[in-house]
Design an enzyme around this catalytic site. Structure first.
Site: not given
Lengths: 387, 140
Positions: A284, A332
């Site tokens: 993350y 992304y």
């Protein structure tokens, strides 16, 4: 205490998918994004809605509301909400429930209108909440003003530099350039990151993740059933989760991510693998500092060596340590609770579906999620049949 | 007082003594008489041992800058007109809290982790006073 190693490989991920679209989707309320992702993940698995008997979900709804929208009537429901890593924790919980025989097919869903804010209930932070009394009055404006407190302390204690933070953004962008679904695909340099406007010291704009709309879902079932399904099973070899604090001011050590140390240790203990067995890692990355502390907390390098670890584009395509191969939350997509997308990418890497960004021969993947303001962490180690 | 555009806290029964003390420009936090630890934020059960044998104590208001950020964005609930410092201060009694560092340029190059700081009080409404911190005056 029970030996967690008995759970290794008992359960597999058999379906994984995003919502139909990612990006800026003002025409799609958040729960619709859950539903699209759920349908796509079930299609991927070759299963139908009627096969699902357990629902795991997190967000601004109870899991009962999500089940209702999906038209699913689960016999096992889990709404664990510990931030963006909740979905990794759900895998941990689903693994235990399936292994115990409480449920057979677990569906984990995420959907968030993070940018457009359509169908998103409001904030939980009222003026009489602890956060509302003891942090918000000091001008906290979302995660950039809170995650940065750790970055500043890490720089002070270990000499971590803005250039090292920028290395993470640059390497992640290179992966994004190989992913047609990534929002930001133009080349980026360390100089570009350092020249981007300052948001909250030491974070420049390009040290911060995107804010998008989207959804994701994964489907799990027992390993023996998984072998009869459409896709090659991706086995859950190890899982762990931990919570440290909720208010960042109460973080135990501002230069160490203690929840991640505990979740990582639990996942490695269950999986029985070594660090050099990990072929691909999905961490993350809400901010560039987060993978740096994550790599330290999980023991890929020593405390304080995360900056040097990511330097020289070691985590970029072709580098020694493939990290965030989908392009990450930085390039992304990042809906707000990004953790589900980490799992989806790891599954695709282990199935060999990633085309130009495929890490050759990947057999073992590590997923490491973040929750709250360095508050929680959840770690998964996934593997193919060969692992 | 009228210039404050930031977020206004609303005390609860757990926290009212803290805010009442702040209104009188005094920093009071809780101390556990069973385990001997100070703690923050306010709650009637000790965060270390869950004892209810806790009392409010005035503390010195002195501490050190543990870490900080400088926020450059403006927002709906900004307590200051321009860039400002959000700080974590470690009180000399032990607990840490979030605050603003004031009476100093909001320039990271001029802020030093570990620097001595002391409490000041900002009356943001007739009822609510925020404890903030500034660089400590040199020892007299």
């Amino acid at each position: 205490m029970a030996d967690s190693r008995t759970l290794r490989g008992k359960v597999a991920i058999v379906g994984a998918a995003e919502s139909d679209e990612l990006g800026r989707l003002p025409h799609k309320p958040a729960l619709q994004l859950h539903a699209e992702a759920a349908r796509n993940a079930l299609d991927d698995a070759g299963l139908g809605k009627g096969d699902v008997d357990a629902l795991f979900s997190a967000g601004r709804w109870s899991s009962a509301e999500t089940a209702d929208y999906l038209g699913i009537k689960p016999r096992y429901c889990d709404g664990t909400l510990i931030g963006g890593c909740s979905f990794l924790a759900h895998v941990h919980h689903a693994m235990a429930a399936i292994a115990a025989g409480i449920c057979d097919v677990a569906l984990i869903t995420h959907g968030e209108s993070g940018a457009s804010r359509v169908g998103m209930p409001g904030t939980r932070w009222t003026p009489d909440s602890v956060n509302g009394q003891f942090e918000l009055p000091y001008g906290v404006m979302g995660p950039p003003t809170q995650y940065s407190l750790v970055a500043t302390r890490h720089m002070h204690e270990y000499g971590t530099t803005s250039e090292q933070l920028a290395e993470v953004a640059v390497a992640t962008r290179k992966w994004a350039a190989l992913n047609p679904k990534a929002a930001m695909r133009d080349p980026l340099s360390v100089a570009d990151v350092l020249a981007s406007r300052m948001i909250s010291y030491p974070f420049h704009l390009l040290d911060c993740c995107l804010v998008t709309d989207g959804g994701g879902a994964v489907v799990l079932t027992a390993a023996d059933r998984a072998r009869d399904l459409r896709r090659a099973p991706v086995y859950v070899l190890g899982a762990g989760e931990a919570v440290g604090h909720a208010l960042v001011s109460q973080m135990t050590d501002f230069a160490r991510w203690d929840a991640a140390e505990r979740s990582g240790a639990a996942a490695f203990a269950m999986a029985g693998v070594r660090h050099d067995d990990i072929d691909v890692a999905e961490f993350y990355d809400a901010f560039t500092i987060v993978p740096i502390l994550g790599l330290e907390a999980l023991g890929f390098c020593k405390h304080g060596e995360g900056g040097p670890f990511v330097s020289g584009q070691r985590t970029a395509p072709g580098g020694a340590f493939p990290l965030n191969t989908n392009g990450g939350g930085l390039s992304y997509t990042h809906t707000g609770m990004y953790g589900i997308f980490i799992i989806i990418e790891a599954v695709r890497q282990l199935r060999g579906e990633c085309g130009p960004r495929q890490v050759s021969g990947a057999q073992v993947a590590l997923c490491h999620g973040l929750g709250g303001i360095w508050s929680a962490a959840a770690t998964l180690i996934l593997g193919t049949d060969a692992a | 007082m009228s210039e404050y555009g930031g977020y206004i806290p609303s005390p609860t029964p757990d926290t009212a003594p803290f805010w009442e003390a702040a209104k009188h420009h005094e920093l009071r936090i809780q101390h556990c008489n069973d385990c001997g630890e100070y703690y923050f934020y306010p709650r009637p059960l000790c965060r270390h041992c869950l004892s209810r044998n806790v009392e409010w104590r005035a503390v010195s208001g002195r501490g050190t800058l543990h870490t900080f950020t400088v926020n450059y964005r403006s927002g709906r609930a900004s307590p200051f007109p321009g860039a400002f410092v959000i700080a974590i201060v470690e009180l000399e009694e032990g607990p840490r809290l979030m605050t603003n560092l004031v009476d100093v340029e909001p320039d990271p190059a001029r802020l030093r982790i570990g620097m001595a700081v002391e409490v000041v009080f900002a009356d943001i409404t007739a009822e609510i006073t925020l404890p903030r911190f500034r660089p400590a005056a040199p020892a007299r």
